[in-house]
Design a protein around this motif. Structure first.
Motif, PDB file in Angstrom:
ATOM      1  N   LYS A 112      97.026 -38.547  11.092  1.00 44.24           N
ATOM      2  CA  LYS A 112      95.795 -38.702  11.867  1.00 44.24           C
ATOM      3  C   LYS A 112      96.146 -38.703  13.358  1.00 44.24           C
ATOM      4  CE  LYS A 112      92.516 -42.297  12.393  1.00 44.24           C
ATOM      5  NZ  LYS A 112      92.170 -43.637  11.997  1.00 44.24           N
ATOM      6  N   LYS A 113      95.358 -38.002  14.150  1.00 49.87           N
ATOM      7  CA  LYS A 113      95.613 -37.973  15.601  1.00 49.87           C
ATOM      8  C   LYS A 113      94.971 -39.193  16.262  1.00 49.87           C
ATOM      9  CE  LYS A 113      96.273 -33.034  16.228  1.00 49.87           C
ATOM     10  NZ  LYS A 113      97.674 -33.123  15.932  1.00 49.87           N
ATOM     11  N   VAL A 114      95.807 -39.938  17.003  1.00 52.77           N
ATOM     12  CA  VAL A 114      95.338 -41.134  17.715  1.00 52.77           C
ATOM     13  C   VAL A 114      95.966 -41.147  19.116  1.00 52.77           C
ATOM     14  CG1 VAL A 114      95.061 -42.532  15.619  1.00 52.77           C
ATOM     15  CG2 VAL A 114      97.223 -42.580  16.832  1.00 52.77           C
ATOM     16  N   MET A 115      95.322 -41.864  20.033  1.00 51.25           N
ATOM     17  CA  MET A 115      95.891 -42.043  21.363  1.00 51.25           C
ATOM     18  C   MET A 115      96.751 -43.303  21.345  1.00 51.25           C
ATOM     19  SD  MET A 115      94.929 -39.499  23.170  1.00 51.25           S
ATOM     20  CE  MET A 115      95.317 -39.984  24.858  1.00 51.25           C
ATOM     21  N   GLY A 116      97.885 -43.241  22.026  1.00 50.05           N
ATOM     22  CA  GLY A 116      98.759 -44.412  22.067  1.00 50.05           C
ATOM     23  C   GLY A 116      99.848 -44.263  23.105  1.00 50.05           C
ATOM     24  N   VAL A 117     100.612 -45.325  23.269  1.00 47.09           N
ATOM     25  CA  VAL A 117     101.724 -45.334  24.223  1.00 47.09           C
ATOM     26  C   VAL A 117     102.918 -44.620  23.596  1.00 47.09           C
ATOM     27  CG1 VAL A 117     103.374 -46.804  25.449  1.00 47.09           C
ATOM     28  CG2 VAL A 117     100.967 -47.470  25.323  1.00 47.09           C
ATOM     29  N   VAL A 118     103.452 -43.659  24.324  1.00 48.03           N
ATOM     30  CA  VAL A 118     104.670 -42.976  23.907  1.00 48.03           C
ATOM     31  C   VAL A 118     105.841 -43.739  24.536  1.00 48.03           C
ATOM     32  CG1 VAL A 118     105.997 -40.830  24.079  1.00 48.03           C
ATOM     33  CG2 VAL A 118     103.523 -40.747  23.743  1.00 48.03           C
ATOM     34  N   ARG A 119     106.779 -44.155  23.707  1.00 47.15           N
ATOM     35  CA  ARG A 119     107.928 -44.935  24.182  1.00 47.15           C
ATOM     36  C   ARG A 119     108.661 -44.143  25.273  1.00 47.15           C
ATOM     37  NH1 ARG A 119     109.655 -48.988  21.296  1.00 47.15           N
ATOM     38  NH2 ARG A 119     108.934 -48.095  19.338  1.00 47.15           N
ATOM     39  N   THR A 120     108.681 -44.703  26.458  1.00 47.42           N
ATOM     40  CA  THR A 120     109.234 -44.029  27.641  1.00 47.42           C
ATOM     41  C   THR A 120     109.938 -45.062  28.515  1.00 47.42           C
ATOM     42  OG1 THR A 120     107.326 -42.525  27.593  1.00 47.42           O
ATOM     43  CG2 THR A 120     108.619 -42.555  29.616  1.00 47.42           C
ATOM     44  N   THR A 121     111.049 -44.680  29.123  1.00 50.14           N
ATOM     45  CA  THR A 121     111.783 -45.591  30.003  1.00 50.14           C
ATOM     46  C   THR A 121     112.084 -44.895  31.324  1.00 50.14           C
ATOM     47  OG1 THR A 121     112.800 -46.628  28.082  1.00 50.14           O
ATOM     48  CG2 THR A 121     113.809 -47.081  30.210  1.00 50.14           C
ATOM     49  N   TYR A 122     111.817 -45.623  32.408  1.00 46.79           N
ATOM     50  CA  TYR A 122     112.105 -45.132  33.755  1.00 46.79           C
ATOM     51  C   TYR A 122     113.128 -46.048  34.416  1.00 46.79           C
ATOM     52  CZ  TYR A 122     107.841 -42.266  33.561  1.00 46.79           C
ATOM     53  OH  TYR A 122     106.884 -41.341  33.228  1.00 46.79           O
ATOM     54  N   LEU A 123     114.037 -45.447  35.197  1.00 45.49           N
ATOM     55  CA  LEU A 123     114.912 -46.208  36.078  1.00 45.49           C
ATOM     56  C   LEU A 123     114.415 -45.939  37.488  1.00 45.49           C
ATOM     57  CD1 LEU A 123     117.395 -47.934  36.745  1.00 45.49           C
ATOM     58  CD2 LEU A 123     118.750 -45.816  36.764  1.00 45.49           C
ATOM     59  N   ILE A 124     114.021 -47.004  38.173  1.00 45.13           N
ATOM     60  CA  ILE A 124     113.473 -46.907  39.524  1.00 45.13           C
ATOM     61  C   ILE A 124     114.498 -47.520  40.479  1.00 45.13           C
ATOM     62  CG2 ILE A 124     111.559 -47.609  41.021  1.00 45.13           C
ATOM     63  CD1 ILE A 124     109.882 -47.801  38.344  1.00 45.13           C
ATOM     64  N   ASN A 125     114.808 -46.793  41.547  1.00 43.61           N
ATOM     65  CA  ASN A 125     115.842 -47.291  42.457  1.00 43.61           C
ATOM     66  C   ASN A 125     115.293 -48.311  43.453  1.00 43.61           C
ATOM     67  OD1 ASN A 125     114.703 -45.899  44.661  1.00 43.61           O
ATOM     68  ND2 ASN A 125     116.213 -44.251  44.597  1.00 43.61           N
ATOM     69  N   GLU A 126     116.169 -48.797  44.318  1.00 44.76           N
ATOM     70  CA  GLU A 126     115.827 -49.872  45.249  1.00 44.76           C
ATOM     71  C   GLU A 126     114.732 -49.493  46.240  1.00 44.76           C
ATOM     72  OE1 GLU A 126     120.195 -50.356  44.067  1.00 44.76           O
ATOM     73  OE2 GLU A 126     118.845 -48.692  44.519  1.00 44.76           O
ATOM     74  N   GLU A 127     114.559 -48.199  46.471  1.00 43.23           N
ATOM     75  CA  GLU A 127     113.520 -47.734  47.403  1.00 43.23           C
ATOM     76  C   GLU A 127     112.197 -47.415  46.689  1.00 43.23           C
ATOM     77  OE1 GLU A 127     116.808 -46.036  47.722  1.00 43.23           O
ATOM     78  OE2 GLU A 127     117.188 -47.830  48.912  1.00 43.23           O
ATOM     79  N   GLY A 128     112.152 -47.641  45.371  1.00 41.73           N
ATOM     80  CA  GLY A 128     110.924 -47.378  44.621  1.00 41.73           C
ATOM     81  C   GLY A 128     110.772 -45.937  44.175  1.00 41.73           C
ATOM     82  N   ILE A 129     111.877 -45.210  44.112  1.00 43.94           N
ATOM     83  CA  ILE A 129     111.867 -43.810  43.681  1.00 43.94           C
ATOM     84  C   ILE A 129     112.369 -43.733  42.233  1.00 43.94           C
ATOM     85  CG2 ILE A 129     112.780 -41.475  44.152  1.00 43.94           C
ATOM     86  CD1 ILE A 129     110.975 -42.622  46.411  1.00 43.94           C
TER      87      ILE A 129
END
Length: 154
Positions: A112-129
């Protein structure tokens, strides 16, 4: 998914203690921002416990861990207490950060097609990039992978 090299969108959400937390308050520190589908599910529990187990190593590297899902503050508090999670969980029921980071997607659940959070990880540096961005994250392996990435970026 957001592009590496772009500015990480700021947001303000409630943590597991009901306190307002903004991404911008961590400027000057590396941030591991991970989005996960739901508290107390097998994959999400493995991922959270993995980050908890390696937490002292992340702290030594000067990194902050923020876990985000659309679960309630109350659910996050129970999840934190049950597994003694030493890092911040953020409640995003209105999908503010979830949509800003482009992790709200159509998924296939039991045909069944549903909307949801896709497991994702970000590394953000000290300057917010955004320094690194990972989709199709393997829950159990993600904490180790992120520690390796952090070690390589120092």
């Amino acid at each position: 998914m957001l592009e590496v090299g772009t500015k990480a969108p700021d947001f303000t959400l409630l943590n597991q203690n009901g306190e307002e937390i903004s991404l911008s308050q961590y400027r000057g520190q590396k941030v591991i921002l991970y989005f996960y589908p739901k508290d107390n599910t097998p994959g999400c529990t493995k991922q959270a416990c993995g980050f908890a187990q390696l937490y002292p190593d992340f702290v030594k590297k000067g990194a902050v861990i923020l876990g985000v899902s659309k679960d309630s503050v109350k659910s996050h508090k129970k999840f934190e207490e049950k597994y003694q999670l030493p890092f911040t969980l953020l409640s995003d029921p209105d999908l503010v950060a979830i949509q800003a980071y482009d992790v709200w997607k159509e998924k296939n659940m039991y045909g069944k097609k549903v909307m949801g959070v896709v497991r994702t990880t970000y590394l953000i540096n000290e300057e917010g990039i955004i320094e690194k961005a990972y989709t199709k994250v393997k829950a159990a392996q993600n904490p180790n992978d992120m520690l390796e990435v952090l070690n390589a970026s120092l």
